[in-house]
Design a protein around this motif. Structure first.
Motif, PDB file in Angstrom:
ATOM      1  N   ASP A   1     -93.379  20.709  -4.686  1.00 22.10           N
ATOM      2  CA  ASP A   1     -92.717  20.576  -5.996  1.00 22.10           C
ATOM      3  C   ASP A   1     -91.258  21.002  -5.927  1.00 22.10           C
ATOM      4  O   ASP A   1     -90.378  20.372  -6.521  1.00 22.10           O
ATOM      5  CB  ASP A   1     -93.442  21.408  -7.050  1.00 22.10           C
ATOM      6  N   TRP A   2     -91.014  22.088  -5.197  1.00 23.51           N
ATOM      7  CA  TRP A   2     -89.641  22.587  -5.076  1.00 23.51           C
ATOM      8  C   TRP A   2     -88.770  21.586  -4.309  1.00 23.51           C
ATOM      9  O   TRP A   2     -87.632  21.306  -4.683  1.00 23.51           O
ATOM     10  CB  TRP A   2     -89.629  23.954  -4.409  1.00 23.51           C
ATOM     11  N   GLN A   3     -89.327  21.021  -3.232  1.00 20.59           N
ATOM     12  CA  GLN A   3     -88.601  20.002  -2.470  1.00 20.59           C
ATOM     13  C   GLN A   3     -88.303  18.787  -3.350  1.00 20.59           C
ATOM     14  O   GLN A   3     -87.199  18.225  -3.302  1.00 20.59           O
ATOM     15  CB  GLN A   3     -89.421  19.580  -1.248  1.00 20.59           C
ATOM     16  N   LYS A   4     -89.251  18.406  -4.166  1.00 14.44           N
ATOM     17  CA  LYS A   4     -89.087  17.237  -5.037  1.00 14.44           C
ATOM     18  C   LYS A   4     -87.992  17.457  -6.074  1.00 14.44           C
ATOM     19  O   LYS A   4     -87.175  16.566  -6.342  1.00 14.44           O
ATOM     20  CB  LYS A   4     -90.423  16.931  -5.726  1.00 14.44           C
ATOM     21  N   ILE A   5     -87.954  18.665  -6.650  1.00 10.17           N
ATOM     22  CA  ILE A   5     -86.932  18.979  -7.666  1.00 10.17           C
ATOM     23  C   ILE A   5     -85.536  18.906  -7.057  1.00 10.17           C
ATOM     24  O   ILE A   5     -84.625  18.278  -7.615  1.00 10.17           O
ATOM     25  CB  ILE A   5     -87.187  20.381  -8.259  1.00 10.17           C
ATOM     26  N   THR A   6     -85.371  19.535  -5.913  1.00  9.01           N
ATOM     27  CA  THR A   6     -84.049  19.545  -5.275  1.00  9.01           C
ATOM     28  C   THR A   6     -83.678  18.166  -4.736  1.00  9.01           C
ATOM     29  O   THR A   6     -82.508  17.774  -4.779  1.00  9.01           O
ATOM     30  CB  THR A   6     -84.013  20.567  -4.122  1.00  9.01           C
ATOM     31  N   GLN A   7     -84.678  17.414  -4.261  1.00 10.22           N
ATOM     32  CA  GLN A   7     -84.413  16.084  -3.692  1.00 10.22           C
ATOM     33  C   GLN A   7     -83.863  15.132  -4.743  1.00 10.22           C
ATOM     34  O   GLN A   7     -83.043  14.250  -4.434  1.00 10.22           O
ATOM     35  CB  GLN A   7     -85.687  15.510  -3.080  1.00 10.22           C
ATOM     36  N   LYS A   8     -84.296  15.313  -5.974  1.00  6.15           N
ATOM     37  CA  LYS A   8     -83.792  14.471  -7.057  1.00  6.15           C
ATOM     38  C   LYS A   8     -82.277  14.618  -7.198  1.00  6.15           C
ATOM     39  O   LYS A   8     -81.559  13.650  -7.482  1.00  6.15           O
ATOM     40  CB  LYS A   8     -84.492  14.835  -8.370  1.00  6.15           C
ATOM     41  N   LEU A   9     -81.793  15.829  -6.973  1.00  3.04           N
ATOM     42  CA  LEU A   9     -80.347  16.085  -7.033  1.00  3.04           C
ATOM     43  C   LEU A   9     -79.646  15.635  -5.755  1.00  3.04           C
ATOM     44  O   LEU A   9     -78.575  15.021  -5.805  1.00  3.04           O
ATOM     45  CB  LEU A   9     -80.094  17.576  -7.256  1.00  3.04           C
ATOM     46  N   ILE A  10     -80.260  15.953  -4.614  1.00  5.16           N
ATOM     47  CA  ILE A  10     -79.655  15.601  -3.329  1.00  5.16           C
ATOM     48  C   ILE A  10     -79.464  14.085  -3.208  1.00  5.16           C
ATOM     49  O   ILE A  10     -78.448  13.613  -2.686  1.00  5.16           O
ATOM     50  CB  ILE A  10     -80.519  16.137  -2.164  1.00  5.16           C
ATOM     51  N   ASP A  11     -80.437  13.323  -3.720  1.00  3.38           N
ATOM     52  CA  ASP A  11     -80.400  11.870  -3.597  1.00  3.38           C
ATOM     53  C   ASP A  11     -79.562  11.184  -4.678  1.00  3.38           C
ATOM     54  O   ASP A  11     -79.388   9.963  -4.632  1.00  3.38           O
ATOM     55  CB  ASP A  11     -81.825  11.297  -3.651  1.00  3.38           C
ATOM     56  N   ARG A  12     -79.064  11.948  -5.621  1.00  3.29           N
ATOM     57  CA  ARG A  12     -78.318  11.330  -6.726  1.00  3.29           C
ATOM     58  C   ARG A  12     -77.033  10.677  -6.199  1.00  3.29           C
ATOM     59  O   ARG A  12     -76.243  11.298  -5.488  1.00  3.29           O
ATOM     60  CB  ARG A  12     -77.980  12.373  -7.789  1.00  3.29           C
ATOM     61  N   GLU A  13     -76.837   9.435  -6.582  1.00  3.75           N
ATOM     62  CA  GLU A  13     -75.645   8.710  -6.153  1.00  3.75           C
ATOM     63  C   GLU A  13     -74.440   9.127  -6.994  1.00  3.75           C
ATOM     64  O   GLU A  13     -74.575   9.510  -8.159  1.00  3.75           O
ATOM     65  CB  GLU A  13     -75.877   7.197  -6.284  1.00  3.75           C
ATOM     66  N   TYR A  14     -73.255   9.035  -6.401  1.00  7.44           N
ATOM     67  CA  TYR A  14     -72.042   9.400  -7.116  1.00  7.44           C
ATOM     68  C   TYR A  14     -70.859   8.604  -6.570  1.00  7.44           C
ATOM     69  O   TYR A  14     -70.888   8.091  -5.454  1.00  7.44           O
ATOM     70  CB  TYR A  14     -71.763  10.904  -6.990  1.00  7.44           C
ATOM     71  N   SER A  15     -69.824   8.511  -7.386  1.00  8.81           N
ATOM     72  CA  SER A  15     -68.617   7.784  -6.995  1.00  8.81           C
ATOM     73  C   SER A  15     -67.592   8.770  -6.449  1.00  8.81           C
ATOM     74  O   SER A  15     -67.641   9.974  -6.739  1.00  8.81           O
ATOM     75  CB  SER A  15     -68.032   7.041  -8.204  1.00  8.81           C
ATOM     76  N   VAL A  16     -66.666   8.240  -5.649  1.00  3.90           N
ATOM     77  CA  VAL A  16     -65.594   9.070  -5.101  1.00  3.90           C
ATOM     78  C   VAL A  16     -64.252   8.411  -5.393  1.00  3.90           C
ATOM     79  O   VAL A  16     -64.168   7.203  -5.637  1.00  3.90           O
ATOM     80  CB  VAL A  16     -65.757   9.269  -3.572  1.00  3.90           C
ATOM     81  N   ASP A  17     -63.182   9.228  -5.345  1.00  2.00           N
ATOM     82  CA  ASP A  17     -61.842   8.674  -5.536  1.00  2.00           C
ATOM     83  C   ASP A  17     -61.304   8.163  -4.202  1.00  2.00           C
ATOM     84  O   ASP A  17     -62.018   8.145  -3.195  1.00  2.00           O
ATOM     85  CB  ASP A  17     -60.900   9.708  -6.177  1.00  2.00           C
ATOM     86  N   GLU A  18     -60.031   7.768  -4.200  1.00  2.00           N
ATOM     87  CA  GLU A  18     -59.447   7.174  -2.993  1.00  2.00           C
ATOM     88  C   GLU A  18     -59.386   8.145  -1.823  1.00  2.00           C
ATOM     89  O   GLU A  18     -59.269   7.732  -0.659  1.00  2.00           O
ATOM     90  CB  GLU A  18     -58.034   6.636  -3.297  1.00  2.00           C
ATOM     91  N   SER A  19     -59.496   9.455  -2.102  1.00  2.00           N
ATOM     92  CA  SER A  19     -59.456  10.455  -1.026  1.00  2.00           C
ATOM     93  C   SER A  19     -60.848  10.953  -0.635  1.00  2.00           C
ATOM     94  O   SER A  19     -60.969  11.889   0.152  1.00  2.00           O
ATOM     95  CB  SER A  19     -58.589  11.647  -1.459  1.00  2.00           C
ATOM     96  N   GLY A  20     -61.876  10.366  -1.226  1.00  2.00           N
ATOM     97  CA  GLY A  20     -63.240  10.761  -0.888  1.00  2.00           C
ATOM     98  C   GLY A  20     -63.769  11.935  -1.693  1.00  2.00           C
ATOM     99  O   GLY A  20     -64.853  12.447  -1.386  1.00  2.00           O
ATOM    100  N   ASN A  21     -63.022  12.360  -2.713  1.00  2.00           N
ATOM    101  CA  ASN A  21     -63.488  13.464  -3.555  1.00  2.00           C
ATOM    102  C   ASN A  21     -64.468  12.930  -4.606  1.00  2.00           C
ATOM    103  O   ASN A  21     -64.193  11.905  -5.248  1.00  2.00           O
ATOM    104  CB  ASN A  21     -62.309  14.125  -4.273  1.00  2.00           C
ATOM    105  N   PRO A  22     -65.607  13.612  -4.800  1.00  2.00           N
ATOM    106  CA  PRO A  22     -66.566  13.160  -5.818  1.00  2.00           C
ATOM    107  C   PRO A  22     -65.935  13.129  -7.206  1.00  2.00           C
ATOM    108  O   PRO A  22     -65.133  14.006  -7.557  1.00  2.00           O
ATOM    109  CB  PRO A  22     -67.675  14.224  -5.757  1.00  2.00           C
TER     110      PRO A  22
END
Length: 462
Positions: free
Chosen positions: A279-300
């Motif tokens: 359960d703990w792995q599943k909770i954290t994995q939901k965050l770890i796997d979350r997709e996100y965009s970055v700017d031109e310098s690679g900053n989230p």
């Protein structure tokens, strides 16, 4: 008129009693059910003190979130969930194991990334051994830069090396020091005060820029995110407060986790169900796997989450009360700590909202009233532990140089006592009534407050 007894009321009271049984001083009930169950199960089966495991789980979630989220207080003011946490206890009080359990999902991720990095590095070295034409012919012309190892956790490295790692992991990282003393004792390794200033700066998520001679490349991180966690013994707290750290705001930035009961526990035969770690792995994995965009310098590009109007009103009311406490507090160190807790209140509002989302109990459109109420309770806990830590530090300085028997006597005395009571305690240490009265007189205002005729109060107490 007596209140009506309802099924709902009985259930609520039962849950309140259950929470009180498990959590002690730590407000475990502010966590979603799924996370609270992990805390209770590890407490029952593995003897993890509730304060240690709950704080460590909260810390791990904040690291998983990193620069992906920011609480937006108003235009121009955002807070990311950066935490500096110290788990306090004497040897054998089970500090390290809860921390390791909580960080395990991050260790798992780092191990996977290390294997992948090894493969990519071998491919890179092979490509670099070829000419440009050979790389094109073999379809390896896209391998032009050194691969960067992705990771969350680092240990005991210099700001320069840490910045280099962070540059390749702009989402965010954490410093894990099982013995936190190894962190702050190395602050002046190379130049006096420079490392301390670095940590004061990154607490606020300020940019990291390194462009020094001899470096392979310049480093630029738009929003630094480096959280810190580790364990420390009570006796080392005085070292932590040395120099300017108890006056320049450094100590104010640390959240101290200090359970009320630090007795070593007996082993038991209860087994931890396998689903708890899952359960703990599943909770954290939901965050770890979350997709996100970055700017031109690679900053989230952080998702900025505003407060609901009622939630902001509640937070502002609390801030007014906290401001009054700051203004009324005569102890300068405590006043500084109370002030920094306002920043942490915002960060915990964000962290609790993220935790509740990860446990499928809320959304991420706004920070709601439930998260704010929970954050306020967490801050009340950390205010109390900060007061206790300051008491330990002050006591260490006040008792410095005193004979061992006198220190033992001081610690054996009640926080408030009459002269006659003190004489009885002193007798158990072989001290005569006249000698005890002289002890009181010699240490008045240093160790004792004579607030009424024949009545004394210890100025510093645990």
């Amino acid at each position: 008129m007596k209140a009506a007894i309802t099924p709902e009321g009985i259930i609520c009271e039962a849950l309140r009693c259950k929470n009180a049984l498990y959590e002690g001083a730590f407000p475990l009930h502010v966590f979603p059910t799924q996370l609270a169950n992990i805390v209770r199960a590890t407490n029952e089966c593995l003897n993890f003190p509730v304060d240690y495991i709950a704080s460590s789980l909260c810390f791990t979630i904040s690291v998983c979130a990193g620069n992906l989220f920011a609480a937006k207080v108003k235009e121009g003011w955002t807070e990311r969930p950066i935490l500096y946490v110290a788990l306090i206890g004497r040897p054998g009080t089970n500090k390290s194991h809860p921390l390791s359990f909580a960080l395990q999902p991050l260790f798992n991720y780092d191990n996977q990334m290390a294997v992948l990095h090894k493969t990519r590095w071998a491919e890179y070295e092979q490509a670099m051994s070829l000419t440009k034409k050979e790389r094109e012919e073999q379809g390896m012309d896209g391998i032009a830069e050194e691969p960067v190892q992705k990771k969350f956790v680092i240990s005991d490295i210099t700001p320069e090396c840490l910045a280099f790692v962070h540059d390749g992991n702009k989402r965010g990282i954490c410093l894990y020091a099982d013995e936190l003393a190894s962190w702050f004792k190395n602050f002046n390794r190379y130049s006096k005060g420079s490392e301390e200033q670095f940590w004061l700066s990154v607490f606020s998520g300020k940019p990291i820029i390194f462009d020094r001679k001899g470096m392979k490349r310049s480093i630029s991180v738009k929003h630094s995110f480096i959280s810190v966690i580790g364990t420390i013994q009570k006796g080392i707290l005085k070292e932590l407060a040395k120099g300017d750290r108890n006056h320049n705001g450094f100590l104010d930035r640390i959240l101290f986790v200090l359970p009320e009961n630090l007795d070593k526990q007996y082993w038991n035969k209860k087994e931890l169900d396998a689903h708890i770690s899952h359960d703990w792995q599943k909770i954290t994995q939901k965050l770890i796997d979350r997709e996100y965009s970055v700017d031109e310098s690679g900053n989230p590009i952080s998702k900025e989450i505003r407060f609901e109007s009622t939630a902001m009103q509640l937070l502002m009311e609390w801030q007014h009360e906290n401001t009054d406490l700051c203004n009324q507090e005569l102890d300068e160190q405590l006043g500084g700590i109370y002030s920094k807790l306002e920043i942490y209140a915002i960060r915990f509002c964000l962290i609790l909202q993220i935790i509740r989302w990860a446990c499928d109990e809320s959304g991420l459109d706004f920070i709601d009233e439930t998260s704010v109420r929970g954050a306020i309770e967490l801050i009340a806990y950390f205010r109390k532990t900060a007061q206790r830590v300051q008491g330990i530090i002050h006591e260490s300085y006040s008792l410095e140089g005193m004979p061992t028997d006198n220190i033992k006597l001081y610690r054996a005395l009640p926080d408030d006592f009459e002269t006659a009571e003190g004489i009885e305690v002193a007798a158990t240490f072989g001290m005569s009534p006249d000698s005890f009265k002289r002890f009181l007189k010699d240490n008045k205002e240093r160790l004792f407050e004579n607030y009424k005729h024949g009545k004394y109060r210890k100025i510093t107490s645990l």
